[in-house]
Write a protein that holds these residues in place. Sequence first.
Motif, PDB file in Angstrom:
ATOM      1  N   GLY A  37       0.830  -1.202   0.000  1.00  0.00           N
ATOM      2  CA  GLY A  37       0.000   0.000   0.000  1.00  0.00           C
ATOM      3  C   GLY A  37       0.862   1.250   0.000  1.00  0.00           C
ATOM      4  O   GLY A  37       2.071   1.181  -0.297  1.00  0.00           O
ATOM      5  N   VAL A  38       0.256   2.383   0.332  1.00  0.00           N
ATOM      6  CA  VAL A  38       1.007   3.644   0.417  1.00  0.00           C
ATOM      7  C   VAL A  38       1.265   4.030   1.880  1.00  0.00           C
ATOM      8  O   VAL A  38       2.145   4.818   2.173  1.00  0.00           O
ATOM      9  CB  VAL A  38       0.292   4.771  -0.367  1.00  0.00           C
ATOM     10  CG1 VAL A  38       1.088   6.064  -0.355  1.00  0.00           C
ATOM     11  CG2 VAL A  38       0.070   4.348  -1.826  1.00  0.00           C
ATOM     12  N   TYR A  39       0.516   3.447   2.812  1.00  0.00           N
ATOM     13  CA  TYR A  39       0.754   3.754   4.233  1.00  0.00           C
ATOM     14  C   TYR A  39       2.141   3.282   4.665  1.00  0.00           C
ATOM     15  O   TYR A  39       2.810   3.955   5.441  1.00  0.00           O
ATOM     16  CB  TYR A  39      -0.282   3.069   5.138  1.00  0.00           C
ATOM     17  CG  TYR A  39      -1.654   3.670   5.139  1.00  0.00           C
ATOM     18  CD1 TYR A  39      -2.020   4.667   4.239  1.00  0.00           C
ATOM     19  CD2 TYR A  39      -2.610   3.247   6.068  1.00  0.00           C
ATOM     20  CE1 TYR A  39      -3.294   5.204   4.253  1.00  0.00           C
ATOM     21  CE2 TYR A  39      -3.879   3.791   6.093  1.00  0.00           C
ATOM     22  CZ  TYR A  39      -4.226   4.754   5.183  1.00  0.00           C
ATOM     23  OH  TYR A  39      -5.490   5.280   5.211  1.00  0.00           O
ATOM     24  N   GLY A  68      -4.255  -2.084   8.827  1.00  0.00           N
ATOM     25  CA  GLY A  68      -4.795  -0.841   8.292  1.00  0.00           C
ATOM     26  C   GLY A  68      -5.429   0.072   9.333  1.00  0.00           C
ATOM     27  O   GLY A  68      -5.187  -0.061  10.540  1.00  0.00           O
ATOM     28  N   SER A  69      -6.236   1.007   8.854  1.00  0.00           N
ATOM     29  CA  SER A  69      -6.783   2.122   9.646  1.00  0.00           C
ATOM     30  C   SER A  69      -7.426   1.724  10.971  1.00  0.00           C
ATOM     31  O   SER A  69      -7.122   2.293  12.017  1.00  0.00           O
ATOM     32  CB  SER A  69      -7.849   2.858   8.843  1.00  0.00           C
ATOM     33  OG  SER A  69      -7.278   3.613   7.824  1.00  0.00           O
ATOM     34  N   GLN A  87      -7.329   6.463   7.658  1.00  0.00           N
ATOM     35  CA  GLN A  87      -8.210   7.178   6.729  1.00  0.00           C
ATOM     36  C   GLN A  87      -8.978   8.281   7.464  1.00  0.00           C
ATOM     37  O   GLN A  87      -9.433   8.072   8.599  1.00  0.00           O
ATOM     38  CB  GLN A  87      -9.213   6.208   6.109  1.00  0.00           C
ATOM     39  CG  GLN A  87      -8.615   5.294   5.071  1.00  0.00           C
ATOM     40  CD  GLN A  87      -9.603   4.297   4.484  1.00  0.00           C
ATOM     41  OE1 GLN A  87      -9.183   3.279   3.959  1.00  0.00           O
ATOM     42  NE2 GLN A  87     -10.910   4.576   4.567  1.00  0.00           N
ATOM     43  N   GLU A 118      -6.719   9.403  -0.950  1.00  0.00           N
ATOM     44  CA  GLU A 118      -6.904   7.977  -1.262  1.00  0.00           C
ATOM     45  C   GLU A 118      -8.217   7.824  -1.999  1.00  0.00           C
ATOM     46  O   GLU A 118      -9.222   8.433  -1.614  1.00  0.00           O
ATOM     47  CB  GLU A 118      -6.998   7.160   0.029  1.00  0.00           C
ATOM     48  CG  GLU A 118      -5.786   7.230   0.917  1.00  0.00           C
ATOM     49  CD  GLU A 118      -5.942   6.252   2.077  1.00  0.00           C
ATOM     50  OE1 GLU A 118      -6.429   6.664   3.144  1.00  0.00           O
ATOM     51  OE2 GLU A 118      -5.587   5.067   1.897  1.00  0.00           O
ATOM     52  N   GLY A 149      -9.240   0.089   6.556  1.00  0.00           N
ATOM     53  CA  GLY A 149     -10.115   1.221   6.322  1.00  0.00           C
ATOM     54  C   GLY A 149     -11.108   0.907   5.223  1.00  0.00           C
ATOM     55  O   GLY A 149     -12.289   1.263   5.289  1.00  0.00           O
ATOM     56  N   GLN A 150     -10.657   0.188   4.197  1.00  0.00           N
ATOM     57  CA  GLN A 150     -11.473   0.006   2.979  1.00  0.00           C
ATOM     58  C   GLN A 150     -12.743  -0.800   3.182  1.00  0.00           C
ATOM     59  O   GLN A 150     -13.706  -0.623   2.443  1.00  0.00           O
ATOM     60  CB  GLN A 150     -10.658  -0.623   1.828  1.00  0.00           C
ATOM     61  CG  GLN A 150     -10.028  -1.959   2.114  1.00  0.00           C
ATOM     62  CD  GLN A 150      -8.591  -1.784   2.579  1.00  0.00           C
ATOM     63  OE1 GLN A 150      -8.159  -0.689   2.865  1.00  0.00           O
ATOM     64  NE2 GLN A 150      -7.858  -2.880   2.670  1.00  0.00           N
ATOM     65  N   TYR A 193     -10.034  -1.550  -2.770  1.00  0.00           N
ATOM     66  CA  TYR A 193      -8.908  -1.084  -1.956  1.00  0.00           C
ATOM     67  C   TYR A 193      -8.960   0.438  -1.916  1.00  0.00           C
ATOM     68  O   TYR A 193      -9.022   1.069  -2.976  1.00  0.00           O
ATOM     69  CB  TYR A 193      -7.585  -1.561  -2.575  1.00  0.00           C
ATOM     70  CG  TYR A 193      -6.359  -1.428  -1.684  1.00  0.00           C
ATOM     71  CD1 TYR A 193      -6.459  -1.216  -0.319  1.00  0.00           C
ATOM     72  CD2 TYR A 193      -5.078  -1.551  -2.231  1.00  0.00           C
ATOM     73  CE1 TYR A 193      -5.320  -1.134   0.480  1.00  0.00           C
ATOM     74  CE2 TYR A 193      -3.933  -1.466  -1.438  1.00  0.00           C
ATOM     75  CZ  TYR A 193      -4.073  -1.248  -0.085  1.00  0.00           C
ATOM     76  OH  TYR A 193      -2.943  -1.164   0.701  1.00  0.00           O
ATOM     77  N   THR A 194      -9.001   0.986  -0.735  1.00  0.00           N
ATOM     78  CA  THR A 194      -8.954   2.446  -0.592  1.00  0.00           C
ATOM     79  C   THR A 194      -7.497   2.812  -0.388  1.00  0.00           C
ATOM     80  O   THR A 194      -6.917   2.507   0.658  1.00  0.00           O
ATOM     81  CB  THR A 194      -9.814   2.898   0.607  1.00  0.00           C
ATOM     82  OG1 THR A 194     -11.141   2.406   0.419  1.00  0.00           O
ATOM     83  CG2 THR A 194      -9.836   4.419   0.711  1.00  0.00           C
ATOM     84  N   VAL A 195      -6.914   3.455  -1.387  1.00  0.00           N
ATOM     85  CA  VAL A 195      -5.461   3.588  -1.383  1.00  0.00           C
ATOM     86  C   VAL A 195      -5.031   4.801  -2.211  1.00  0.00           C
ATOM     87  O   VAL A 195      -5.754   5.223  -3.122  1.00  0.00           O
ATOM     88  CB  VAL A 195      -4.828   2.263  -1.922  1.00  0.00           C
ATOM     89  CG1 VAL A 195      -5.094   2.071  -3.407  1.00  0.00           C
ATOM     90  CG2 VAL A 195      -3.339   2.164  -1.612  1.00  0.00           C
TER      91      VAL A 195
HETATM   92  N1  GLU Z   1      -6.556   2.819   3.338  1.00  0.00           N
HETATM   93  C1  GLU Z   1      -6.105   1.535   3.780  1.00  0.00           C
HETATM   94  C2  GLU Z   1      -6.560   1.291   5.198  1.00  0.00           C
HETATM   95  O1  GLU Z   1      -6.947   2.195   5.891  1.00  0.00           O
HETATM   96  C3  GLU Z   1      -4.592   1.374   3.690  1.00  0.00           C
HETATM   97  C4  GLU Z   1      -4.005   1.877   2.422  1.00  0.00           C
HETATM   98  C5  GLU Z   1      -2.510   1.808   2.364  1.00  0.00           C
HETATM   99  O2  GLU Z   1      -1.909   0.981   3.061  1.00  0.00           O
HETATM  100  O3  GLU Z   1      -1.943   2.624   1.624  1.00  0.00           O
HETATM  101  O4  GLU Z   1      -6.559   0.209   5.678  1.00  0.00           O
END
Ligand code: GLU
Length: 323
Positions: A37-39, A68-69, A87, A118, A149-150, A193-195
């Motif tokens: 992911g980007v996190y 995740g979140s 998120q 995201e 989060g997703q 995927y929320t990313v």
């Molecule tokens: N948005 C995702 C989450 O809250 C993680 C995205 C990522 O790892 O970049 O779980």
Amino acid sequence: MKKLAALALAVGFTAFGLADAQAGMRYVTIGTGGVTGVYYPTGGAISKMVNKKRKEYNLRVTVESTGGSVFNVNAIMAGDLEFGVVQSDRQYQAWNGLKEWEGKPQKKLRSVFSVHPESVTLVAAVDSGIKTIYDLKGKVVNIGNPGSGQRGNSIDALEAAGIDWKTDLKAEGLKAAEAPGMLQDGRIDAFFYTVGHPSGAIKEATAGNRKVRFVPMPDEVIQKLTTKYPYYAPAVIPVEFYPGGTDKMDVPTFGVKATFVTSIDVPEDIVYAVTKEVFDNFDAFKKLHPAYKVLTKESMLQGLTAPLHPGAEKYFKEVGLIK
Ligand code: GLU
């Protein structure tokens, strides 16, 4: 040769550990997400900025891959992590006692700053015949693991489209890092995927033999969600990063922001140091990930619900970003 290398590595680590220990080093950990992911690289970018000055601050920042979140909020509240990427919708829900935190507002949660946008990204195999969200009925769809989060965003999107995720499709609860491989292996038809973009996971999903497409969110779904919830905004999936996918134009969807959070229990000077190193070295920080291209210092104070941690507030006042 191998033994020697292992020995050198062991000695290296020990020397390093001792040096840190001798200086009375303090350790804090950032909870992130899956490694693709980007996190995860975001935690890496923040820690890199701070660790350059670890001697000055007596502070060493480490990064952990997590679910995740939702996992991150809960781990920070439990004192198991000091920081996390979360998120903006999850920050709002945790602070206000909604969804996963129904009736249990997380009043120790504090904002530090926000990071990249995201977008809710729905990826489907072309051979599954899925072209719209409505085609997900009867399919095997990863909506996300419970700590992510997703998962909430997937359920919101499905509900807004009139699809019952419990009965109308076969919902999987896989971690984001597992979904691209499962899609390529034909074990799922699509995943949410929320990313931020670009992400390794979406590159992996679009670069395999099985052709995949991004599924746009219908106008009515975007409108319903952005009207109903204060934390959703229209967004796009920039396809330039994914030449392996079949889409030629940016794909409409809705999105949130990645935010960086902590607990009121984390000392002020630590949060101050982390904030200062990211903002004082903003240009260097921005270069650490292409998803940061759109960032401005001002934009990084938006999308926050929980009050600013006093350490972050002190820095932002000092540099005039807030009054
Ligand atoms: N948005 C995702 C989450 O809250 C993680 C995205 C990522 O790892 O970049 O779980």
